[in-house]
Design a protein around this motif. Structure first.
Motif, PDB file in Angstrom:
ATOM      1  N   VAL A 118     -34.743  -3.065 -33.462  1.00 60.89           N
ATOM      2  CA  VAL A 118     -33.477  -2.599 -32.902  1.00 60.89           C
ATOM      3  C   VAL A 118     -32.393  -2.919 -33.918  1.00 60.89           C
ATOM      4  CG1 VAL A 118     -31.844  -2.787 -30.997  1.00 60.89           C
ATOM      5  CG2 VAL A 118     -34.305  -3.043 -30.568  1.00 60.89           C
ATOM      6  N   VAL A 119     -31.689  -1.911 -34.399  1.00 60.71           N
ATOM      7  CA  VAL A 119     -30.710  -2.119 -35.453  1.00 60.71           C
ATOM      8  C   VAL A 119     -29.388  -1.478 -35.073  1.00 60.71           C
ATOM      9  CG1 VAL A 119     -30.146  -1.764 -37.883  1.00 60.71           C
ATOM     10  CG2 VAL A 119     -32.525  -2.172 -37.199  1.00 60.71           C
ATOM     11  N   GLU A 120     -28.360  -2.308 -34.953  1.00 60.42           N
ATOM     12  CA  GLU A 120     -27.013  -1.799 -34.667  1.00 60.42           C
ATOM     13  C   GLU A 120     -26.273  -1.519 -35.974  1.00 60.42           C
ATOM     14  OE1 GLU A 120     -27.690  -5.227 -31.630  1.00 60.42           O
ATOM     15  OE2 GLU A 120     -28.004  -4.878 -33.774  1.00 60.42           O
ATOM     16  N   SER A 121     -25.327  -0.600 -35.900  1.00 64.62           N
ATOM     17  CA  SER A 121     -24.458  -0.313 -37.039  1.00 64.62           C
ATOM     18  C   SER A 121     -23.147   0.248 -36.519  1.00 64.62           C
ATOM     19  CB  SER A 121     -25.119   0.680 -37.992  1.00 64.62           C
ATOM     20  OG  SER A 121     -25.368   1.904 -37.346  1.00 64.62           O
ATOM     21  N   GLY A 122     -22.173   0.323 -37.398  1.00 62.17           N
ATOM     22  CA  GLY A 122     -20.890   0.927 -37.040  1.00 62.17           C
ATOM     23  C   GLY A 122     -19.765  -0.059 -36.826  1.00 62.17           C
ATOM     24  N   GLY A 123     -20.068  -1.343 -36.817  1.00 62.01           N
ATOM     25  CA  GLY A 123     -19.007  -2.324 -36.657  1.00 62.01           C
ATOM     26  C   GLY A 123     -18.084  -2.340 -37.857  1.00 62.01           C
ATOM     27  N   ASP A 124     -16.828  -2.661 -37.610  1.00 64.52           N
ATOM     28  CA  ASP A 124     -15.831  -2.634 -38.689  1.00 64.52           C
ATOM     29  C   ASP A 124     -14.585  -3.383 -38.243  1.00 64.52           C
ATOM     30  OD1 ASP A 124     -14.947   0.131 -40.933  1.00 64.52           O
ATOM     31  OD2 ASP A 124     -14.637  -2.043 -41.087  1.00 64.52           O
ATOM     32  N   SER A 125     -13.632  -3.479 -39.147  1.00 66.60           N
ATOM     33  CA  SER A 125     -12.313  -4.032 -38.818  1.00 66.60           C
ATOM     34  C   SER A 125     -11.336  -2.878 -38.677  1.00 66.60           C
ATOM     35  CB  SER A 125     -11.848  -4.979 -39.929  1.00 66.60           C
ATOM     36  OG  SER A 125     -12.696  -6.093 -40.042  1.00 66.60           O
ATOM     37  N   CYS A 151     -27.140   2.397 -32.308  1.00 69.49           N
ATOM     38  CA  CYS A 151     -28.262   1.472 -32.145  1.00 69.49           C
ATOM     39  C   CYS A 151     -29.541   2.269 -32.310  1.00 69.49           C
ATOM     40  CB  CYS A 151     -28.193   0.819 -30.773  1.00 69.49           C
ATOM     41  SG  CYS A 151     -29.640  -0.175 -30.365  1.00 69.49           S
ATOM     42  N   ALA A 152     -30.212   2.059 -33.422  1.00 63.98           N
ATOM     43  CA  ALA A 152     -31.459   2.774 -33.700  1.00 63.98           C
ATOM     44  C   ALA A 152     -32.640   1.908 -33.273  1.00 63.98           C
ATOM     45  CB  ALA A 152     -31.550   3.087 -35.189  1.00 63.98           C
ATOM     46  N   ILE A 153     -33.527   2.517 -32.514  1.00 67.54           N
ATOM     47  CA  ILE A 153     -34.690   1.791 -32.002  1.00 67.54           C
ATOM     48  C   ILE A 153     -35.954   2.439 -32.532  1.00 67.54           C
ATOM     49  CG2 ILE A 153     -35.949   1.061 -29.951  1.00 67.54           C
ATOM     50  CD1 ILE A 153     -33.333   1.105 -28.444  1.00 67.54           C
TER      51      ILE A 153
END
Length: 129
Positions: free
Chosen positions: A4-11, A22-24
């Motif tokens: 399970v890999v999340e992405s897209g977080g930022d400031s 969230c890629a599963i």
């Protein structure tokens, strides 16, 4: 092996938008219940958004109307669209899969976090004023 890999977080500045992904992989999760959680430093984990087998969604009160959870089964990806972000949204955001089907129509609360089988490592969201 399930991944399970999340992405897209930022400031971002307050009022801005982000879309978390969230890629599963490693198992067929189509229709399984899934959720986004978050945890800020020194705070307890919160259930931000939840989606069940039939597509019913639930949100914590403070994000209702600003955040949208969705799933693209063709891409094996869960999303969290976050609009009008506020400094209090700053946290590490986690994606999780229950690993099973669930039906929550008419039930006001989402499935508790301790019941989820698969978790990602989290993605940091920071909102400045």
């Amino acid at each position: 092996q399930v991944e399970v890999v999340e992405s897209g977080g930022d400031s971002v500045q307050a009022g801005g938008s982000l879309r978390l992904s969230c890629a599963i992989s490693g198992y067929t999760y189509r229709g399984h219940c899934m959720a986004w959680f978050r945890q800020a430093p020194g705070q307890e984990r919160e259930t931000v958004a939840f989606i069940d087998t039939e597509g019913h969604t639930k949100y914590m009160d403070s994000v209702e109307g600003r955040f949208t959870i969705s799933v693209d089964n063709a891409k094996n990806t869960l999303y969290l669209q976050m609009n009008d972000l506020k400094p209090e949204d700053t946290a590490i955001y986690y994606c999780a899969s229950l690993g099973n089907y669930c039906y929550t129509e008419g039930i006001p609360t989402p499935v508790p976090g301790e019941l989820y089988s698969y978790w990602g490592q989290g993605t940091q969201v920071t909102v400045s004023s």
